[in-house]
Design an enzyme around this catalytic site. Structure first.
Site, PDB file in Angstrom:
ATOM      1  N   ASN A 141      26.828  61.905  48.384  1.00  0.00           N
ATOM      2  CA  ASN A 141      25.505  62.111  49.924  1.00  0.00           C
ATOM      3  C   ASN A 141      24.800  60.077  50.809  1.00  0.00           C
ATOM      4  OD1 ASN A 141      23.027  62.784  50.413  1.00  0.00           O
ATOM      5  ND2 ASN A 141      22.098  62.677  48.541  1.00  0.00           N
ATOM      6  N   PRO A 142      25.625  60.018  51.444  1.00  0.00           N
ATOM      7  CA  PRO A 142      24.729  58.706  52.229  1.00  0.00           C
ATOM      8  C   PRO A 142      22.863  58.947  52.541  1.00  0.00           C
ATOM      9  CG  PRO A 142      24.924  60.358  54.149  1.00  0.00           C
ATOM     10  CD  PRO A 142      25.141  61.179  52.504  1.00  0.00           C
ATOM     11  N   LEU A 143      22.178  59.937  52.031  1.00  0.00           N
ATOM     12  CA  LEU A 143      20.837  59.743  52.342  1.00  0.00           C
ATOM     13  C   LEU A 143      19.655  59.049  51.366  1.00  0.00           C
ATOM     14  CD1 LEU A 143      20.347  63.501  53.536  1.00  0.00           C
ATOM     15  CD2 LEU A 143      21.175  61.893  54.607  1.00  0.00           C
ATOM     16  N   GLU A 144      20.115  59.134  50.336  1.00  0.00           N
ATOM     17  CA  GLU A 144      19.524  58.231  49.646  1.00  0.00           C
ATOM     18  C   GLU A 144      19.130  56.442  50.112  1.00  0.00           C
ATOM     19  OE1 GLU A 144      20.472  59.022  45.209  1.00  0.00           O
ATOM     20  OE2 GLU A 144      19.725  60.424  45.100  1.00  0.00           O
ATOM     21  N   GLU A 179      23.979  67.879  43.507  1.00  0.00           N
ATOM     22  CA  GLU A 179      23.718  69.389  43.690  1.00  0.00           C
ATOM     23  C   GLU A 179      22.421  69.237  42.998  1.00  0.00           C
ATOM     24  OE1 GLU A 179      26.324  68.670  42.327  1.00  0.00           O
ATOM     25  OE2 GLU A 179      27.276  69.400  44.016  1.00  0.00           O
ATOM     26  N   GLY A 208      20.351  57.819  36.201  1.00  0.00           N
ATOM     27  CA  GLY A 208      18.868  58.458  36.459  1.00  0.00           C
ATOM     28  C   GLY A 208      18.200  57.051  37.368  1.00  0.00           C
ATOM     29  N   PRO A 253      29.846  53.185  38.702  1.00  0.00           N
ATOM     30  CA  PRO A 253      30.240  53.790  39.314  1.00  0.00           C
ATOM     31  C   PRO A 253      29.421  55.865  39.397  1.00  0.00           C
ATOM     32  CG  PRO A 253      30.159  53.473  37.513  1.00  0.00           C
ATOM     33  CD  PRO A 253      28.966  52.615  38.505  1.00  0.00           C
ATOM     34  N   ARG A 254      29.846  56.398  39.701  1.00  0.00           N
ATOM     35  CA  ARG A 254      29.636  58.328  39.706  1.00  0.00           C
ATOM     36  C   ARG A 254      29.941  58.177  38.483  1.00  0.00           C
ATOM     37  NH1 ARG A 254      26.725  61.330  42.806  1.00  0.00           N
ATOM     38  NH2 ARG A 254      27.876  64.265  41.949  1.00  0.00           N
TER      39      ARG A 254
END
Length: 441
Positions: free
Chosen positions: A339-342, A70, A314, A272-273
């Site tokens: 999110n798959p956009l990056e 987010e 980051g 990892p997240r």
């Protein structure tokens, strides 16, 4: 069956009183979370609404982003507000998102940890910061905070809004409570027509549709010198990345690596997240007979390294630039997807498991355009990775389709800013008319 409005009000009031009753217990709870690395022990007072920095003079927009995804989504929006000379206070709820804010936005915006959703903390926070507008991202609805903002006539807006199947079903079972809360939102700007319809069904009005503002953001940055160093260390080895992974998916990544290692010279990149899990992930991979290099230790990726563990915050831009194939986690063992956009934006063929409901529209579009594939299990993931790394034409076709999809999907930021104009244009005028000062107003 919908309950009465009176009962809904009673439930919301009871939630508030329960928070007050539990307030004395929050100190020990936060201390326990800090011991586990889930809270910043040096900044715990911010969670009780105590400020750690001065409030500048002039109009101020409070923006809240729950976690890393987010926060990344609203970076362009925060920069647009700063371009208009409006002060921006960002609150987040996790240590990783706070680190990301420092890494990406230090000196541009102010950051605090979000206050607990209990009346004393929320009131203390609002009394000090006095925001002109409150903007939350995606699906953040906190009853006490929403009610306190409403009492003070501070508009609360939800941007890039989405609502999962599970959340929608849960709110539908308590429709009167949902309507009592959602009707207090001044504006909802939803990601998709389906999200917009759901928010309207739950009582929100007005509701606009913008698309996903994550598409309009800049590609994640990276240090070019660090990137070149790792590229030299990797050499001509094939690479693939498992990013934003949740518990269990790192084990699957290790299984994929072991299955393919004999067929192709391979380096697996695992990000990892939650980087605080890196020690247990490394131990698990070593137990499987794999050699691990960790980014936090600045380990050299020697030819015998199997897994490069991206355990930093980051630096997704670095990890994704080291490969052209990315599996996006929280989709095989987790729930909801990431999110798959990056990865599509940075030139990766995208793979994911079937549990991507939180990003359904993005995945549908990417799959339809040929830039993403859904895999059912570890075996299917291994076969897809092997196929893409062995077939340059197929891989580049997916990459090109992803780039085209990103271009087609742009425009959400402009639509969001347009929807916000009735709220931020007066603040822009005020900010540019008032003399600027650094002290508290």
């Amino acid at each position: 069956m919908a309950m009465s409005d009176g009962l809904a009000s009673l439930i919301i009031a009871s939630y508030g009183w329960a928070g007050i009753a539990a307030y004395p217990l929050t100190g020990p709870l936060l201390a326990l979370r800090a011991a586990k690395g889930k809270e910043d022990r040096t900044r715990r007072l911010e969670r009780f609404g105590y400020p750690a920095i001065d409030r500048p003079a002039g109009p101020l927009v409070w923006m809240h982003a729950a976690s890393v995804g987010e926060t990344l989504a609203i970076v362009p929006l925060m920069r647009e507000l700063r371009r208009r000379d409006i002060n921006v206070l960002l609150t987040t709820g996790t240590v990783t998102s706070a680190e990301l804010a420092r890494f990406r936005l230090d000196g541009e915006i102010m950051h605090q940890y979000v206050p607990l959703d209990v009346r004393p903390a929320v009131r203390r926070f609002l009394d000090y910061w006095r925001p002109d507008v409150a903007i939350s991202v995606e699906s953040e609805i906190w009853p006490t905070t929403l009610m306190e903002l409403s009492k003070r006539h501070i508009p609360q807006i939800l941007v890039n809004a989405r609502i999962s199947d599970r959340s929608f079903s849960r709110w539908q079972r308590h429709l009167s409570v949902a309507e009592a809360l959602f009707s207090r939102l001044a504006l909802v700007i939803a990601q998709s027509d389906l999200d917009a319809e759901r928010f309207r069904d739950l009582g929100a009005w007005p509701v606009n549709v913008s698309g996903n503002i994550k598409v309009d953001g800049d590609a994640p940055p990276c240090d070019e010198a660090v990137l070149e160093r790792y590229r030299q260390q990797i050499g001509d080895r094939k690479t693939w990345a498992a990013i934003s992974t949740f518990d269990g998916e790192e084990k699957i990544a290790g299984m994929v690596h072991r299955a393919l290692k004999a067929h192709i010279g391979l380096l697996s990149i695992v990000v990892p997240r939650h980087p605080e899990r890196a020690d247990e992930i490394e131990a698990m991979l070593i137990e499987k007979g794999l050699k691990v290099a960790r980014r936090t230790r600045d380990d050299v990726v020697t030819p015998d390294v199997d897994v490069f563990l991206g355990d930093t915050i980051g630096e997704m831009g670095l990890y994704l630039r080291l490969t052209e194939v990315a599996f996006v986690g929280r989709s095989l063992t987790g729930e909801g997807g990431q999110n798959p956009l990056e990865p599509a934006m940075l030139g990766c063929a995208v793979l994911a498991g079937p549990k991507v409901g939180n990003f359904r529209e993005s995945y549908q579009r990417l799959v339809r355009n040929g830039s993403a594939r859904i895999v059912r299990d570890a075996e299917m993931l291994a076969k897809a990775v092997h196929f893409l790394l062995s077939n340059d034409l197929a891989r580049h076709k997916m990459i090109d389709a992803g780039m085209e999809s990103m271009q087609e999907m742009r425009g959400a930021l402009a639509a969001t800013v347009k929807g916000l104009e009735p709220y931020i244009n007066p603040l822009t005028v005020q900010a540019r008319l008032e003399p600027r000062s650094a002290g508290r107003a």
